[in-house]
Design an enzyme around this catalytic site. Structure first.
Site, PDB file in Angstrom:
ATOM      1  N   SER A  60       0.754  -1.196  -0.220  1.00 39.87           N
ATOM      2  CA  SER A  60       0.041   0.021   0.107  1.00 39.87           C
ATOM      3  C   SER A  60       0.946   1.161  -0.012  1.00 39.87           C
ATOM      4  CB  SER A  60      -0.844  -0.090   1.104  1.00 39.87           C
ATOM      5  OG  SER A  60      -1.761  -1.216   1.296  1.00 39.87           O
TER       6      SER A  60
HETATM    7  N1  SAH Z   1      -0.888  -4.480   3.796  1.00 47.32           N
HETATM    8  C1  SAH Z   1      -0.159  -5.027   2.527  1.00 47.32           C
HETATM    9  C2  SAH Z   1      -1.340  -4.766   1.589  1.00 47.32           C
HETATM   10  C3  SAH Z   1      -1.172  -5.911   0.607  1.00 47.32           C
HETATM   11  S1  SAH Z   1      -2.298  -5.796  -0.561  1.00 47.32           S
HETATM   12  C4  SAH Z   1       1.004  -4.236   2.267  1.00 47.32           C
HETATM   13  O1  SAH Z   1       1.035  -3.293   2.561  1.00 47.32           O
HETATM   14  O2  SAH Z   1       1.800  -5.036   1.779  1.00 47.32           O
HETATM   15  C5  SAH Z   1      -3.788  -6.816   0.183  1.00 47.32           C
HETATM   16  C6  SAH Z   1      -3.344  -8.237   0.225  1.00 47.32           C
HETATM   17  O3  SAH Z   1      -4.563  -8.908   0.961  1.00 47.32           O
HETATM   18  C7  SAH Z   1      -2.871  -9.151  -0.592  1.00 47.32           C
HETATM   19  O4  SAH Z   1      -1.661  -9.805  -0.329  1.00 47.32           O
HETATM   20  C8  SAH Z   1      -3.954 -10.434  -1.025  1.00 47.32           C
HETATM   21  O5  SAH Z   1      -3.674 -11.432  -1.197  1.00 47.32           O
HETATM   22  C9  SAH Z   1      -4.446 -10.124   0.654  1.00 47.32           C
HETATM   23  N2  SAH Z   1      -5.886 -10.764   0.766  1.00 47.32           N
HETATM   24  C10 SAH Z   1      -6.930 -10.670  -0.080  1.00 47.32           C
HETATM   25  N3  SAH Z   1      -7.955 -11.310   0.181  1.00 47.32           N
HETATM   26  C11 SAH Z   1      -7.663 -11.918   1.321  1.00 47.32           C
HETATM   27  C12 SAH Z   1      -8.292 -12.842   2.170  1.00 47.32           C
HETATM   28  N4  SAH Z   1      -9.573 -13.321   1.977  1.00 47.32           N
HETATM   29  N5  SAH Z   1      -7.816 -13.277   3.541  1.00 47.32           N
HETATM   30  C13 SAH Z   1      -6.500 -12.916   3.550  1.00 47.32           C
HETATM   31  N6  SAH Z   1      -5.819 -12.002   2.549  1.00 47.32           N
HETATM   32  C14 SAH Z   1      -6.350 -11.629   1.566  1.00 47.32           C
END
Ligand code: SAH
Length: 212
Positions: A60
């Site tokens: 993010s």
């Molecule tokens: N906070 C993270 C954001 C990553 S993007 C950062 O700053 O790096 C969002 C993430 O949510 C992705 O890695 C995706 O695989 C995960 N995600 C999406 N749906 C999900 C679910 N149902 N359970 C767990 N993770 C999930």
């Protein structure tokens, strides 16, 4: 510019953008964001932008990370549930501001890489599992704070169930066309929601991901 010069520039940008919480800014200051982005984007680690990570996901934007963290209104004794570990950067910010972070990621390989970063940074108060965060973490509930870092089509009911009365969940809600970060507060009788910020997140997807 060196990494530390770029980091100072980013912190100034965040302050100019209205981030005032000094504890959150200090957490950003202490973390090497370059550790969380792929080498290909190393020179952009301190740009105020989201960057691609594996499996079409993103780390993010720093502004969104600090905005959501500030909105969570953490205190040091709280435990926090995070859905969407991704790179682990948001997790690492949270870990500095609360007692323990429980974080769930649906891609086991992303989770594994994030766990290596937590170990390298000696963030010992993170408990991470691969799983479907849409269902939350019933064994560890209730939580005073929950943060979701992927966009949900609606406020996930199981996460509301796992929130303390008086607790706060910060969650982006919406689809391809538009999403808003919501602040959801659980009350004795239901929830109160407030729209905080329009954003673009990758979607929250149900079920654990199968890889390879
Ligand atoms: N906070 C993270 C954001 C990553 S993007 C950062 O700053 O790096 C969002 C993430 O949510 C992705 O890695 C995706 O695989 C995960 N995600 C999406 N749906 C999900 C679910 N149902 N359970 C767990 N993770 C999930």
């Amino acid at each position: 510019m060196t990494n530390s010069e770029q980091k100072i520039r980013l912190l100034m940008e965040l302050r100019t953008a209205g981030i005032t919480d000094t504890r959150v800014l200090s957490a950003i200051e202490r973390l090497p964001r370059e550790l969380f982005v792929s080498e290909m984007f190393g020179d952009q680690a301190y740009d105020n932008t989201a960057l691609p990570i594996a499996h079409g996901q993103t780390i993010s934007q720093p502004y969104v990370v600090v905005f959501m963290t500030q909105a969570l209104d953490l205190s040091p004794r709280m435990k926090v549930l995070e859905i969407g570990t991704g790179s682990g950067y948001q997790t690492a910010v949270l870990a500095q501001l609360c007692r323990r972070v429980y974080t769930i990621e649906r891609y086991p390989s992303l989770l594994h890489e994030a766990e290596q970063r937590f170990a390298e940074l000696r963030l010992n108060n993170v408990t991470a599992i691969a799983g479907d965060g849409y269902k939350g973490w019933p064994e560890q509930a209730l939580f005073p704070r929950i943060i979701v870092t992927a966009a949900a089509p609606e406020i996930p009911p199981s996460l509301v169930d796992q929130l303390d009365v008086g607790g706060i969940m910060i969650v982006p809600v919406g689809g391809q066309l538009g999403q808003e970060i919501l602040r959801v507060e659980k009350t004795e009788t239901g929830i109160e929601t407030e729209e905080l910020l329009p954003v673009r997140f990758v979607p929250l997807v149900k079920g654990i991901a199968r890889e390879g």
